[in-house]
Design an enzyme around this catalytic site. Structure first.
Site, mmCIF file in Angstrom:
data_model
loop_
_atom_site.group_PDB
_atom_site.id
_atom_site.type_symbol
_atom_site.label_atom_id
_atom_site.label_comp_id
_atom_site.label_asym_id
_atom_site.label_seq_id
_atom_site.Cartn_x
_atom_site.Cartn_y
_atom_site.Cartn_z
ATOM 1 N N ASP A 134 -41.395 22.642 1.344
ATOM 2 C CA ASP A 134 -41.605 21.341 1.249
ATOM 3 C C ASP A 134 -42.795 20.997 2.333
ATOM 4 O O ASP A 134 -42.637 21.162 3.589
ATOM 5 C CB ASP A 134 -40.062 20.679 1.661
ATOM 6 C CG ASP A 134 -40.233 19.160 1.798
ATOM 7 O OD1 ASP A 134 -41.376 18.577 1.731
ATOM 8 O OD2 ASP A 134 -39.084 18.604 1.995
ATOM 9 N N LYS A 159 -47.121 12.116 1.575
ATOM 10 C CA LYS A 159 -48.211 11.551 2.555
ATOM 11 C C LYS A 159 -49.645 11.616 2.611
ATOM 12 O O LYS A 159 -50.093 10.840 1.963
ATOM 13 C CB LYS A 159 -47.649 12.181 4.002
ATOM 14 C CG LYS A 159 -46.266 12.030 4.209
ATOM 15 C CD LYS A 159 -45.630 12.448 5.627
ATOM 16 C CE LYS A 159 -44.047 12.300 5.785
ATOM 17 N NZ LYS A 159 -43.816 11.031 6.063
ATOM 18 N N TYR A 186 -35.310 18.082 6.692
ATOM 19 C CA TYR A 186 -35.109 16.908 5.742
ATOM 20 C C TYR A 186 -35.902 16.714 4.638
ATOM 21 O O TYR A 186 -37.062 17.168 4.657
ATOM 22 C CB TYR A 186 -35.661 15.692 6.715
ATOM 23 C CG TYR A 186 -35.603 14.127 5.976
ATOM 24 C CD1 TYR A 186 -34.370 13.714 5.701
ATOM 25 C CD2 TYR A 186 -36.731 13.576 5.681
ATOM 26 C CE1 TYR A 186 -34.264 12.554 5.010
ATOM 27 C CE2 TYR A 186 -36.576 12.374 5.024
ATOM 28 C CZ TYR A 186 -35.419 11.805 4.844
ATOM 29 O OH TYR A 186 -35.436 10.529 4.311
#
Length: 448
Positions: free
Chosen positions: A235, A264, A143
């Site tokens: 990522d 994050k 994702y």
């Protein structure tokens, strides 16, 4: 345990927001999500006053937990008191950039944006602009945010958008391959190598139950991208500044990508994203280069302060030792429980990440006794090795409905908040203590 207020709030939300939520995963809780009123260290308290041990931690950003240390809180409040934002650079964004460059091996320059999705979207555009090529290789089930280039399903020979509203033409330039499959990677490079701009992968699949890489897999991807003149993009939106400490997952695995995306934790719980990497590549972003990238809120001073204060606190205190130790205790305890009560299930994770995947097959109890004490790590010497998920397809084949429809609710009734489905990670924070681990393990025993 009552939920009258959450039910009433959800009823109101359905009238004004699609599905009653602002992010689809939040609606995965059935029959409706509970609404959080506030956080307290490693816990959350909902609108009805119910308290839960929180292993979701905002889906990863809250390394320090819900109660920020005084120095971190003071730094954020000072920036907020000076004004929301200015539309011109501030010193604090330079400070955070210098901190990241100093600690992450592959990052020579960095561009801050506002979300993980924006970071990966910009990284894909940068890779295409830098190489002059079109195609991106991604991992099936990986994702990379809600962006057109990676919302693709299928395989390299037959792929299609995984969401309505995305033209088929986008999928034509995206090549999905299974994680941990070197042969599949070789095949796409043999067929499309001259037009592959980059391979985009998470170091650990973090949105499919935590799938660990096989030994040598990332080194192989690094070699094949270099051989074909493509970029290697990590990522690290989830793993960045969580796995491998301040050096991130790339330091843990000893691999140096060309580009890294962050989110994050790098914003300390505030909206953030970033793209870092080799200077000669990052310099292709405007205004230095020809790849357009801009954003009104990029480098927002309050977010930059939250990120810098969080990372500095982690660097100067025992944050990683604390969270990684509790993570080890959780995975070890869960392994014992699963061995005894559900030997087909798989415990996985690393550092401060953990998950139990409801895999359908595994070795017998006797074979598991004393083995793989802290969860599956793709270790060929572990008797669970052949049964441990190697890619997203393996996790999808698990008992995902049982996890969501039965298990999650049983844990909630015992005051434990887990991620909303079988696929999302669970995280330890600096706000958690050993009692939280002990109570959670008891809840797992009861629920399983």
């Amino acid at each position: 345990m009552t939920d009258d207020n959450s039910r009433a709030l959800y009823d109101r939300a359905l009238s004004v927001m699609p599905g009653g939520v602002n992010s689809a995963v939040r609606a995965a809780i059935e029959p409706y999500p509970f609404f959080v009123q506030k956080g307290d260290r490693g816990h959350v308290i909902d609108a009805d006053g119910n308290r839960y041990i929180d292993w979701v931690m905002g889906l990863g950003p809250l390394l320090l937990g819900h109660n920020l240390p005084e120095s971190v809180q003071a730094g954020i409040q000072q920036k907020a008191s000076e004004g929301p934002m200015y539309g011109t650079p501030t010193e604090i964004e330079v400070d955070l950039a210098e901190f990241v460059v100093r600690h992450v091996p592959s990052v020579e320059k960095i561009r801050f944006v506002n979300s993980g999705t924006e970071a990966t979207t910009s990284a894909v555009r940068l890779a295409r602009g830098y190489t002059g090529r079109n195609k991106i290789v991604v991992m099936q089930g990986g994702y990379h945010g809600a962006q057109e280039s990676t919302l693709v399903e299928g395989d390299a020979d037959d792929r299609a958008p995984s969401s309505a509203g995305i033209p088929q033409a986008f999928a034509e330039h995206t090549l999905p391959v299974p994680f941990n499959d070197e042969d599949a990677m070789r095949e796409v490079f043999e067929e499309h190598g001259e037009d592959i701009a980059a391979v985009l992968t998470e170091p650990i699949l973090g949105n499919h139950g935590i799938v660990y890489p096989e030994d040598g897999y990332h080194e192989f991807v690094r070699e094949i991208t270099t051989e074909h003149g493509a970029l290697h993009i990590f990522d690290e939106v989830i793993t960045g500044f969580r796995v491998g400490g301040l050096g991130c997952a790339q330091s843990k695995f000893g691999v140096t990508p060309d580009l890294t995306t962050f989110g994050k934790i790098i914003g300390g719980g505030f909206p953030v994203g970033a793209i870092g990497g080799r200077a000669e590549i990052i310099e292709h972003f405007t205004p230095a280069g020809d790849v357009f990238q801009a954003g009104t809120f990029s480098g927002h001073p309050v977010t930059m302060a939250a990120g810098l204060e969080t990372l500095q606190f982690a660097a100067e205190n025992d944050v990683y030792a604390h969270v990684n130790d509790l993570g080890e205790q959780l995975r070890s305890g869960l392994t014992d429980i699963v061995t005894d009560q559900a030997p087909s299930y798989t415990v996985t994770g690393t550092d401060s990440m953990f998950k139990v995947i409801f895999t359908r097959e595994g070795p017998g109890r006797d074979e598991l006794d004393g083995q793989c004490p802290a969860g599956s790590r793709q270790d060929p010497d572990c008797p669970r090795y052949e049964f441990s998920p190697k890619n997203a397809g393996d996790v999808k084949a698990a008992e995902t409905d049982r996890w969501r429809r039965i298990f999650w609710g049983q844990m909630k009734e015992q005051g434990v908040f887990l991620s909303q489905n079988q696929f999302e990670c669970q995280f330890v924070s600096y706000g958690h203590i050993e009692a939280d681990v002990e109570d959670t393990l008891e809840a797992y025993k009861e629920a399983l």
